[in-house]
Scaffold this active site. Structure first.
Site, PDB file in Angstrom:
ATOM      1  N   HIS A 256       2.106  -5.023  -3.905  1.00 38.01           N
ATOM      2  CA  HIS A 256       2.018  -3.866  -4.811  1.00 38.01           C
ATOM      3  C   HIS A 256       1.328  -4.262  -6.127  1.00 38.01           C
ATOM      4  O   HIS A 256       1.945  -4.238  -7.201  1.00 38.01           O
ATOM      5  CB  HIS A 256       3.457  -3.400  -5.076  1.00 38.01           C
ATOM      6  CG  HIS A 256       3.608  -2.065  -5.734  1.00 38.01           C
ATOM      7  ND1 HIS A 256       3.102  -1.771  -6.983  1.00 38.01           N
ATOM      8  CD2 HIS A 256       4.239  -0.943  -5.332  1.00 38.01           C
ATOM      9  CE1 HIS A 256       3.419  -0.537  -7.307  1.00 38.01           C
ATOM     10  NE2 HIS A 256       4.106  -0.006  -6.337  1.00 38.01           N
TER      11      HIS A 256
ATOM     12  N   GLU B 207      -2.808  -1.341  -3.796  1.00 36.48           N
ATOM     13  CA  GLU B 207      -1.821  -2.121  -3.044  1.00 36.48           C
ATOM     14  C   GLU B 207      -2.255  -2.271  -1.580  1.00 36.48           C
ATOM     15  O   GLU B 207      -2.640  -1.291  -0.949  1.00 36.48           O
ATOM     16  CB  GLU B 207      -0.469  -1.430  -3.132  1.00 36.48           C
ATOM     17  CG  GLU B 207      -0.078  -1.036  -4.547  1.00 36.48           C
ATOM     18  CD  GLU B 207       0.947   0.078  -4.610  1.00 36.48           C
ATOM     19  OE1 GLU B 207       1.753   0.204  -3.655  1.00 36.48           O
ATOM     20  OE2 GLU B 207       0.952   0.839  -5.592  1.00 36.48           O
TER      21      GLU B 207
HETATM   22  O1  TA6 Z   1       2.827   2.599  -5.919  1.00 37.82           O
HETATM   23  C1  TA6 Z   1       3.401   3.532  -5.120  1.00 37.82           C
HETATM   24  C2  TA6 Z   1       4.844   3.815  -5.537  1.00 37.82           C
HETATM   25  O2  TA6 Z   1       5.618   4.082  -4.393  1.00 37.82           O
HETATM   26  C3  TA6 Z   1       4.892   4.972  -6.519  1.00 37.82           C
HETATM   27  O3  TA6 Z   1       5.387   6.140  -5.907  1.00 37.82           O
HETATM   28  C4  TA6 Z   1       5.825   4.474  -7.621  1.00 37.82           C
HETATM   29  O4  TA6 Z   1       7.162   4.749  -7.295  1.00 37.82           O
HETATM   30  C5  TA6 Z   1       5.511   2.989  -7.601  1.00 37.82           C
HETATM   31  O5  TA6 Z   1       5.457   2.681  -6.207  1.00 37.82           O
HETATM   32  C6  TA6 Z   1       6.451   2.136  -8.392  1.00 37.82           C
HETATM   33  O6  TA6 Z   1       7.668   1.986  -7.746  1.00 37.82           O
HETATM   34  P1  TA6 Z   1       8.794   1.126  -8.528  1.00 37.82           P
HETATM   35  O7  TA6 Z   1       9.987   1.117  -7.634  1.00 37.82           O
HETATM   36  O8  TA6 Z   1       8.235  -0.252  -8.741  1.00 37.82           O
HETATM   37  O9  TA6 Z   1       8.988   1.837  -9.830  1.00 37.82           O
END
Ligand code: TA6
Length: 287
Positions: free
Chosen positions: A155, A258
């Site tokens: 990510h 990601e």
């Molecule tokens: O990057 C995609 C995602 O699923 C977004 O929807 C947002 O929630 C992000 O990940 C961050 O997630 P986190 O749990 O790190 O705040």
């Protein structure tokens, strides 16, 4: 946690105390430097000589057990997104990984091998090679006696000069789920630009992407293998204000691209099978 320092290499790999008192490994290669926390085997910093850092890290990020680090490369595993009563994006980014080994390679790059504490169903290894590029490899082996279905994603938070001026190339023709409206579309544009909150899961796409940044005057390239999903995310204004570990205006200087296998691209391993997700990040300074 009092990690041993068996893996230290003088001048290249050192064990240090990071933010929140968490142990981290500092890596100096011929071409770059990096930092990786044991917490989540989390690559929190990567910077090529004479360039701004390639990875974004929130000034408001927490650095403590049980909390995700907001920036760098959170390892999403064994699920992506929310799951009732369980941590968002799985437990791998909250776990204290072990260091297996380190190695100084002939080209001056440095390899660090992490392993997730053993589980009866799977072995998970994360290998990071720091050099001219940042190469990451997440390997999962099904050590159980039944099929193992999981999602995984690197990510990655990239540091950019201005979200209004950056564009992504490489995803034209790919189908994506716009999670904000729960609808699927096909990417019709040669390049993607940003004018609001963006949260897209591109499916069945093994394509690499380019992040073109005219402010920091560089092109960031993400090449991947063993990955069919690319997630593109920027929280924009309202969501940034709702995130306690993220500055209200930090959306201007970050972009998540990601590489993983999520939703319909989830991986299913038969007993004994191994899957390897690789992402390699490079940058080119433009005029
Ligand atoms: O990057 C995609 C995602 O699923 C977004 O929807 C947002 O929630 C992000 O990940 C961050 O997630 P986190 O749990 O790190 O705040």
């Amino acid at each position: 946690m009092n990690p041993s320092n068996h893996f230290e290499i003088p001048g290249s790999v050192s064990l240090q105390t990071g933010k929140g008192g968490l142990p981290l490994i500092r890596i100096e290669s011929a071409a770059s430097s990096a930092e990786i926390y044991y917490h989540g085997a989390h690559v929190s910093h990567f910077q090529r000589r004479n360039e701004p850092p390639l990875l974004f890290m929130s000034e408001a990020s927490e650095f403590e057990a049980g909390k995700p680090i907001r920036g760098g490369v959170p390892i999403v595993f064994p699920w992506f997104g929310a799951r009732d009563g369980m941590p968002m994006h799985g437990f791998a980014r909250l776990a204290e990984w072990n260091v297996v080994t380190s190695k100084l390679l002939p080209d001056g790059s440095v390899m660090l091998h992490f392993r997730l504490p053993h589980d009866d169903m799977f072995d998970t290894d994360f290998i990071v090679t720091v050099g001219e590029t940042l190469a990451m490899e997440l390997s999962v082996t099904n050590t159980g006696r039944s099929d193992f279905r999981f999602e995984s994603c690197l990510h990655t938070y990239f540091q950019i000069g201005d979200i209004h001026q950056v564009e992504i190339a490489g995803l034209k023709g790919a189908r994506y789920l716009d999670t904000l409206v729960s609808q699927e579309f096909t990417e019709a544009e040669e390049t993607i630009r940003f004018t609001g909150e963006t949260d897209r899961v591109y499916q069945n796409s093994s394509a690499g992407v380019e992040i073109r940044d005219p402010v920091l005057r560089r092109i960031i390239r993400v090449r991947k293998s063993g990955s069919l999903s690319t997630v593109v995310w920027n929280p924009w204004i309202a969501k940034s204000q709702r995130m306690p570990d993220f500055g209200d205006d930090e959306y201007l200087r970050m972009l998540c691209v990601e590489s993983g296998n999520v939703k319909e691209n989830a991986t299913v391993l038969k007993p004994g099978e191994t899957s390897i997700l690789r992402a390699e990040i490079s940058s080119e300074v433009t005029s």
